[in-house]
Every structure is written in C-alpha cells, then in structure tokens.
Design a protein around this motif. Structure first.
Motif, PDB file in Angstrom:
ATOM      1  N   ALA A  58      50.662 -21.193  68.798  1.00  0.00           N
ATOM      2  CA  ALA A  58      49.980 -22.043  68.798  1.00  0.00           C
ATOM      3  C   ALA A  58      48.286 -22.838  68.973  1.00  0.00           C
ATOM      4  CB  ALA A  58      50.706 -23.385  67.447  1.00  0.00           C
ATOM      5  N   VAL A  59      47.381 -22.935  68.263  1.00  0.00           N
ATOM      6  CA  VAL A  59      46.395 -23.539  69.365  1.00  0.00           C
ATOM      7  C   VAL A  59      45.882 -24.323  67.868  1.00  0.00           C
ATOM      8  CG1 VAL A  59      43.690 -22.608  70.910  1.00  0.00           C
ATOM      9  CG2 VAL A  59      45.888 -21.193  70.780  1.00  0.00           C
ATOM     10  N   HIS A  60      45.483 -25.734  68.373  1.00  0.00           N
ATOM     11  CA  HIS A  60      44.187 -26.048  67.811  1.00  0.00           C
ATOM     12  C   HIS A  60      44.384 -27.659  68.334  1.00  0.00           C
ATOM     13  CE1 HIS A  60      48.031 -28.596  68.292  1.00  0.00           C
ATOM     14  NE2 HIS A  60      47.149 -30.109  67.921  1.00  0.00           N
ATOM     15  N   THR A  61      42.940 -27.725  68.282  1.00  0.00           N
ATOM     16  CA  THR A  61      41.619 -29.133  68.228  1.00  0.00           C
ATOM     17  C   THR A  61      41.265 -30.069  68.055  1.00  0.00           C
ATOM     18  OG1 THR A  61      40.054 -27.736  66.822  1.00  0.00           O
ATOM     19  CG2 THR A  61      40.178 -27.066  68.670  1.00  0.00           C
ATOM     20  N   SER A  62      41.273 -31.204  68.476  1.00  0.00           N
ATOM     21  CA  SER A  62      41.044 -32.068  68.367  1.00  0.00           C
ATOM     22  C   SER A  62      39.288 -32.876  68.765  1.00  0.00           C
ATOM     23  CB  SER A  62      42.350 -33.266  68.418  1.00  0.00           C
ATOM     24  OG  SER A  62      42.706 -33.333  69.703  1.00  0.00           O
ATOM     25  N   PRO A  63      39.305 -34.169  68.208  1.00  0.00           N
ATOM     26  CA  PRO A  63      37.886 -34.636  69.432  1.00  0.00           C
ATOM     27  C   PRO A  63      39.142 -35.417  70.654  1.00  0.00           C
ATOM     28  CG  PRO A  63      38.588 -35.456  66.374  1.00  0.00           C
ATOM     29  CD  PRO A  63      39.916 -34.737  66.633  1.00  0.00           C
ATOM     30  N   ALA A  64      37.331 -36.216  71.019  1.00  0.00           N
ATOM     31  CA  ALA A  64      37.761 -36.927  71.585  1.00  0.00           C
ATOM     32  C   ALA A  64      37.824 -38.310  71.725  1.00  0.00           C
ATOM     33  CB  ALA A  64      36.462 -37.152  72.972  1.00  0.00           C
ATOM     34  N   PRO A  65      39.286 -38.939  72.089  1.00  0.00           N
ATOM     35  CA  PRO A  65      39.857 -40.043  71.907  1.00  0.00           C
ATOM     36  C   PRO A  65      38.688 -41.086  71.858  1.00  0.00           C
ATOM     37  CG  PRO A  65      40.789 -39.619  73.698  1.00  0.00           C
ATOM     38  CD  PRO A  65      39.682 -38.267  72.891  1.00  0.00           C
ATOM     39  N   SER A  91      31.085 -33.017  60.888  1.00  0.00           N
ATOM     40  CA  SER A  91      32.047 -34.169  60.079  1.00  0.00           C
ATOM     41  C   SER A  91      32.549 -33.525  58.971  1.00  0.00           C
ATOM     42  CB  SER A  91      30.972 -35.643  59.432  1.00  0.00           C
ATOM     43  OG  SER A  91      30.531 -34.890  58.677  1.00  0.00           O
ATOM     44  N   GLY A  92      32.048 -32.477  58.685  1.00  0.00           N
ATOM     45  CA  GLY A  92      33.303 -31.164  57.314  1.00  0.00           C
ATOM     46  C   GLY A  92      34.209 -30.525  57.951  1.00  0.00           C
ATOM     47  N   LEU A  93      33.962 -30.474  59.648  1.00  0.00           N
ATOM     48  CA  LEU A  93      34.987 -29.471  60.397  1.00  0.00           C
ATOM     49  C   LEU A  93      35.903 -30.326  61.929  1.00  0.00           C
ATOM     50  CD1 LEU A  93      33.057 -26.764  61.191  1.00  0.00           C
ATOM     51  CD2 LEU A  93      34.665 -26.793  59.211  1.00  0.00           C
ATOM     52  N   SER A  94      35.707 -31.496  61.790  1.00  0.00           N
ATOM     53  CA  SER A  94      36.197 -32.453  62.622  1.00  0.00           C
ATOM     54  C   SER A  94      36.549 -33.905  62.658  1.00  0.00           C
ATOM     55  CB  SER A  94      35.720 -32.439  64.320  1.00  0.00           C
ATOM     56  OG  SER A  94      36.195 -32.794  64.912  1.00  0.00           O
ATOM     57  N   GLU A  95      36.865 -35.094  62.708  1.00  0.00           N
ATOM     58  CA  GLU A  95      36.579 -36.439  62.679  1.00  0.00           C
ATOM     59  C   GLU A  95      35.545 -36.819  63.983  1.00  0.00           C
ATOM     60  OE1 GLU A  95      37.644 -38.617  60.581  1.00  0.00           O
ATOM     61  OE2 GLU A  95      37.811 -36.666  59.406  1.00  0.00           O
ATOM     62  N   SER A  96      35.423 -35.859  65.044  1.00  0.00           N
ATOM     63  CA  SER A  96      33.945 -36.050  66.036  1.00  0.00           C
ATOM     64  C   SER A  96      33.395 -37.584  65.852  1.00  0.00           C
ATOM     65  CB  SER A  96      33.938 -35.448  66.540  1.00  0.00           C
ATOM     66  OG  SER A  96      34.775 -35.086  67.300  1.00  0.00           O
ATOM     67  N   TYR A  97      32.088 -37.067  64.193  1.00  0.00           N
ATOM     68  CA  TYR A  97      31.509 -37.643  64.135  1.00  0.00           C
ATOM     69  C   TYR A  97      31.913 -38.923  63.734  1.00  0.00           C
ATOM     70  CZ  TYR A  97      27.563 -40.027  60.973  1.00  0.00           C
ATOM     71  OH  TYR A  97      26.631 -40.500  60.793  1.00  0.00           O
ATOM     72  N   TYR A 116      24.107 -38.524  65.353  1.00  0.00           N
ATOM     73  CA  TYR A 116      24.042 -37.324  64.723  1.00  0.00           C
ATOM     74  C   TYR A 116      24.972 -36.641  63.756  1.00  0.00           C
ATOM     75  CZ  TYR A 116      20.980 -34.034  62.020  1.00  0.00           C
ATOM     76  OH  TYR A 116      19.818 -33.196  60.942  1.00  0.00           O
ATOM     77  N   ASP A 117      25.654 -36.333  62.779  1.00  0.00           N
ATOM     78  CA  ASP A 117      26.183 -35.296  62.639  1.00  0.00           C
ATOM     79  C   ASP A 117      25.056 -33.828  62.028  1.00  0.00           C
ATOM     80  OD1 ASP A 117      28.319 -33.752  61.510  1.00  0.00           O
ATOM     81  OD2 ASP A 117      28.152 -34.906  59.223  1.00  0.00           O
ATOM     82  N   THR A 118      25.273 -33.092  62.959  1.00  0.00           N
ATOM     83  CA  THR A 118      24.806 -31.719  62.398  1.00  0.00           C
ATOM     84  C   THR A 118      25.197 -30.743  61.600  1.00  0.00           C
ATOM     85  OG1 THR A 118      26.377 -30.664  64.161  1.00  0.00           O
ATOM     86  CG2 THR A 118      24.461 -31.566  65.114  1.00  0.00           C
ATOM     87  N   LYS A 119      26.301 -31.332  61.174  1.00  0.00           N
ATOM     88  CA  LYS A 119      26.975 -30.591  59.808  1.00  0.00           C
ATOM     89  C   LYS A 119      26.747 -28.896  60.372  1.00  0.00           C
ATOM     90  CE  LYS A 119      25.217 -33.490  56.046  1.00  0.00           C
ATOM     91  NZ  LYS A 119      24.495 -34.276  57.298  1.00  0.00           N
ATOM     92  N   GLU A 120      26.905 -28.916  61.772  1.00  0.00           N
ATOM     93  CA  GLU A 120      26.970 -27.145  62.303  1.00  0.00           C
ATOM     94  C   GLU A 120      27.617 -26.894  63.102  1.00  0.00           C
ATOM     95  OE1 GLU A 120      25.557 -24.478  61.848  1.00  0.00           O
ATOM     96  OE2 GLU A 120      23.710 -24.948  60.494  1.00  0.00           O
TER      97      GLU A 120
END
Length: 292
Positions: A58-65, A91-97, A116-120
């Motif tokens: 398994a590999v998964h990613t998460s935002p910086a806390p 922000s459609g792929l991550s909670e980072s924003y 700024y949410d790049t949406k990219e």
C-alpha cells in the motif's frame, strides 16, 4: 516589503533544477504504513523501486499537518516576511488547501497570507507558483497575481495515460465504478483535470499505445501554434516517453519538447507507469523560458 511564495510539494518543484526561492510545504507519503516526508527522506527513484516491488502492499499520501503549516508561517513571520502567497494542489484531490487556509487565518493580524487553489497538480502547479514568484518580485498585488494565475490555469490542458487504475482507486482519487470496469476489461484510460480540479477518465482504450495516439491527435493542432507551451509529464519510463515523443514528431514535426517529472505525490497516488502531455495555449507562462 518582504514577500515570498510557498507551494505544496505536489508541484514537483523539488524534482527540477531551476533557480527559485519558492519554499515547499512537504506533503506525506505512507508506504506499507511507514511515513515519509516528501522531498526530505524519500526520492522519486526510491519510491519507484518500492512501488515496483511485489512486496509493496500500500502507498497513500496526505497533506502536511496543520501544526507544521503553523510552524512554517511562524518562522516566516519571525524572519520579517509581511506577504506570503501560497499555491496548493487541487482541493478536489487533497485537503491541503483547506488545512492551509484555516491555519493562514490565524495569521491575518500579523501577515497577509493569500492561499490559492491551483485546481491542478504536478508541473502545472509548479508553473503557477513560478508565475506568482515572478510577479511578486515585480511588485504586483496578491489579487493581480491570483487573476493572472486564473488566466493561465484556464489556458492549460492535461491529458494523461496510465497503465493501471488500481493505485488511483485505492487512494480514492477516481471513481471506484469507473476503475472497476476499466480494470476488468484491461482498459487504459485517458485522464483529464476538470475545471473544478477533479481527475476524470475521458476515454477508455484497450492499449496504452492507442491511448497515446489519442492524446497526440487531441493536441496536434495546439502543439503547432506559436503561442503554445507544451511539456511531457514523465514517470521515468523511457520506453513510454520515447514512444510519445516519436508520435509527436511524426504527427507535428516538433523535434524538442520539455520532459518534466511528475511529483512524488502524484507517483504515490497513481503508480509508476504512465505519461502525460500538457499544453498552455494562448497564455504563455513565465516559466516557459526556464523549462524549455
């Protein structure tokens, strides 16, 4: 006035050799439940090696806390920075924003922090961050920078072909239903970013080579226009990269096109097999002169 640009490490800026003062906010990769800090204790070569190993479950990613974001902004404040422009992965792929936006509000009486949410993702996020840095150095306002990034983002298109959807499905970056049928019939999907920053399958093709044919045909006219900046997103598979490069040469006559790496975060979310083609048409980014 001291000003600086930050970007989430999903931009992949740490994987290219250009001069920049942009500070990266390191996201996390979890491999077999072991946490790695992107750009600090795992390289892309090591990640590919791990993900190609049959023992990798398994590999998964998460935002910086949030606590780390707070520490970064506190450090910048103590260094005397007054304005901070932060570009984040979609922000459609991550909670980072959302996380960064919430932390930034705590600093509103001390610094002007524009999130700024790049949406990219990947190099488009990097190119938008580089544009922001260039404009910041020219003394442009935060709102003007954001408007310019909106224009660039609207002119950008990404198409990505991938050999398997299994990692994307596990990481919930794509609909499970679409993934189930794609895998069941051995379909190689062509993926695209939507205007609201989601990753969707726009075409289902049974061979990776045919998926690449589809991508080049879709972009052929744009690639030959003078006001276009195009680049290939590579995962380091030279056989796949060369196939795409030769297709572009035969179809358009274009001999040179930048080959830019995907970010470690994208690699963790998609798996190590695929390639993308991206185009800015009509709006030439500042970074084009740095990356060609």
């Amino acid at each position: 006035m001291s000003r600086i640009v930050l970007s989430t490490s999903s931009s992949g800026l740490g994987n290219i050799d250009i001069k920049t003062n942009i500070q990266l906010i390191p996201m996390r990769l979890f491999v077999n439940n072991v946490e790695f800090i992107d750009g600090k204790n795992i390289t892309q070569d090591r990640l590919v090696s791990i993900m190609s190993d049959s023992a990798c479950s398994a590999v998964h990613t998460s935002p910086a806390p949030a606590e780390e974001i707070d520490e970064i902004l506190t450090d910048l404040y103590e260094q005397g920075y007054k304005e901070v422009f932060i570009t984040t992965t979609s922000s459609g792929l991550s909670e980072s924003y959302n996380i960064i936006k919430q932390v930034a509000q705590r600093f509103q009486d001390r610094m002007y922090v524009y999130v700024y949410d790049t949406k990219e993702l990947n190099m488009c996020e990097a190119i938008l961050a580089l544009e922001a840095e260039h404009m910041l150095e020219q003394g442009e306002s935060m709102s003007k920078i954001a408007r310019r990034l909106d224009e660039l983002r609207a002119s950008h298109k990404l198409l990505f072909a991938i050999d398997t959807l299994s990692t994307l499905i596990k990481n919930k970056k794509l609909s499970a239903t679409a993934g189930f049928f794609a895998n069941m019939f051995n379909i190689k999907p062509v993926l695209q970013m939507t205007d609201d920053g989601k990753l969707i399958a726009i075409n289902k093709i049974r061979k990776l080579e045919r998926a690449l044919d589809y991508i080049v045909e879709d972009f052929a006219d744009s690639l030959q226009r003078p006001n276009t900046f195009a680049y290939i997103l590579t995962m380091g598979r030279t056989d796949i990269d060369n196939y795409l490069i030769n297709l572009i040469k035969r179809r358009t006559g274009i001999q040179n096109i930048p080959l830019l790496p995907v970010s470690n975060i994208s690699m963790g979310n998609t798996g190590p097999t695929g390639v993308g083609l991206c185009v800015f048409e009509g709006e030439m980014p500042y970074a084009a002169q740095l990356l060609r």
